[in-house]
Design an enzyme around this catalytic site. Sequence first.
Site: not given
Ligand code: IFM
Length: 510
Positions: A222, A418
């Site tokens: 990200e 994710e």
């Molecule tokens: O916890 C975070 C993760 O580190 C990166 N993506 C989003 C998740 C939730 O906010």
Amino acid sequence: MNKISTPSDSASKLNGQWNRRTFLASTAGLTAALATGQARGATPVAAKTKSSPTPAGELKFPRDFMWGVATAAYQIEGAANEDGRKPSVWDTFSRIPGNTANGDTGDVACDHYHRFEEDVKLMVELGVRHYRFSIAWPRIVPDGRGAVNEKGVDFYRRLADALLKHGITPHATLFHWDSPQALEDRYGSWRSREMAKDFADYCTATVQRLGDRITHWMTLNEIPCFTYLGYGVEKMPFFAPGTIVKTKQEVLQTVHHALLAHGLGCQAIRAAAPKTCRITAVANFDAVIPVTETAEDIAAAKRAFVADKYVGTTVMPMLTGRYSPETLATLGADAPKVQVGDLKTIAQPLDCLGYNGYTGQYVRAAANESGYELLKLPKDYPNIGPSWLKFTPEALYWGVRMISDALGKKDLPMCITENGCATEDTVNERGEVVDLTRIMFLKAYLRNAQRAVDEGYPLKGYFHWSLMDNFEWASAFTMRFGLTHVDYATQKRIPKQSFRWYQQLIRQNR
Ligand code: IFM
């Protein structure tokens, strides 16, 4: 984390030889895939081969669909000062009063560094065959550049071996925001081009040592979250390194340096890997969801997608070798300064695109210059956990579809690297956590993932965020994203009801 966290969230809170065919060949069920023709580049939408909704609306996934869970080093490991690890920018940032909820840090977090065997057992119980975790740069190269800390490497060797012993494939992210503080002190981390070169050297050191066991690599997690959210224009940003800069252009330059790190990192991984490996870029963006599925709104959504700030300045350069012209026009003089050859370096061949899909925005066609209108969500629109996480299950479908339809990357395998939500999880008198909200969320989002697969979009896997509750950055321990409840005082793990639900989904593959 897709949207910029609000203050209340934070304070209280392949080489060219790799292609779709070789990617599929690496996963179980290849024979079945070939038999149904899905490995031969079947056209999206037409390919109804993998997941027929029978009987009675049963939504099946392909046999080789990868089910997994995800975590990240600073959020779970703890052991901040052990075995030669030195501080990361998040150690420093979280120690500054006011930066994290209740002033908490990741010093101990889930103590995974000492309890990883127990955590691998949880994964075995859950039935996942894939685990995405991150490697902490300051454990491997504590000063950011130079000497390698072999004790740090050993931890990931032990973890990978424990996973492999149980048939779980390790997927290692090389950077999940915890850059070495030493590089912040030396040249201001992502503000400097040097960071990209140092990242590539760290990739080389890591892959040379762990590449015999780990063959699935992800570069940077990200990019928007440690650039746009880590550098604030004349105000304190929400995330580490927490640097205040004077201009928006300086922020855009950090984005460009991160993209360069991705490109040089890919080259370093391929050169250092002792075995054939696979590389995934992990993107996050708010999906654009056409408010109706009419041709007009879908076309409007495509236009909005390529003009989106995160897509235009991170996903597009990595996948197409150019920043989005629409985004550049909006940025004007704030656009990043690009040197000759940079974009070629950035657009490395990939084996997979990871999409961290949490939330989306609705769009409709409009008779204006851009041809679209992003719809403002009403005040009562539901969010699940943090205020940025709007309940938009179609994000998983449209996020995947837009990569094919708007960017033309129809054959690039994708994974949801994710997806998840934070819910209020209380332990009841029977010692259980009955998190029905997370189950509701999962059902709705996974139906949309299934739709993408069913229509032939190249979605190959899903990693739930997260295996267990953990340090949720500025919100620290106030946001619980886990399938497993963690009692931070005792470090006791309690699988939640959603854990049992996901376990059944994996068993039945539907
Ligand atoms: O916890 C975070 C993760 O580190 C990166 N993506 C989003 C998740 C939730 O906010």
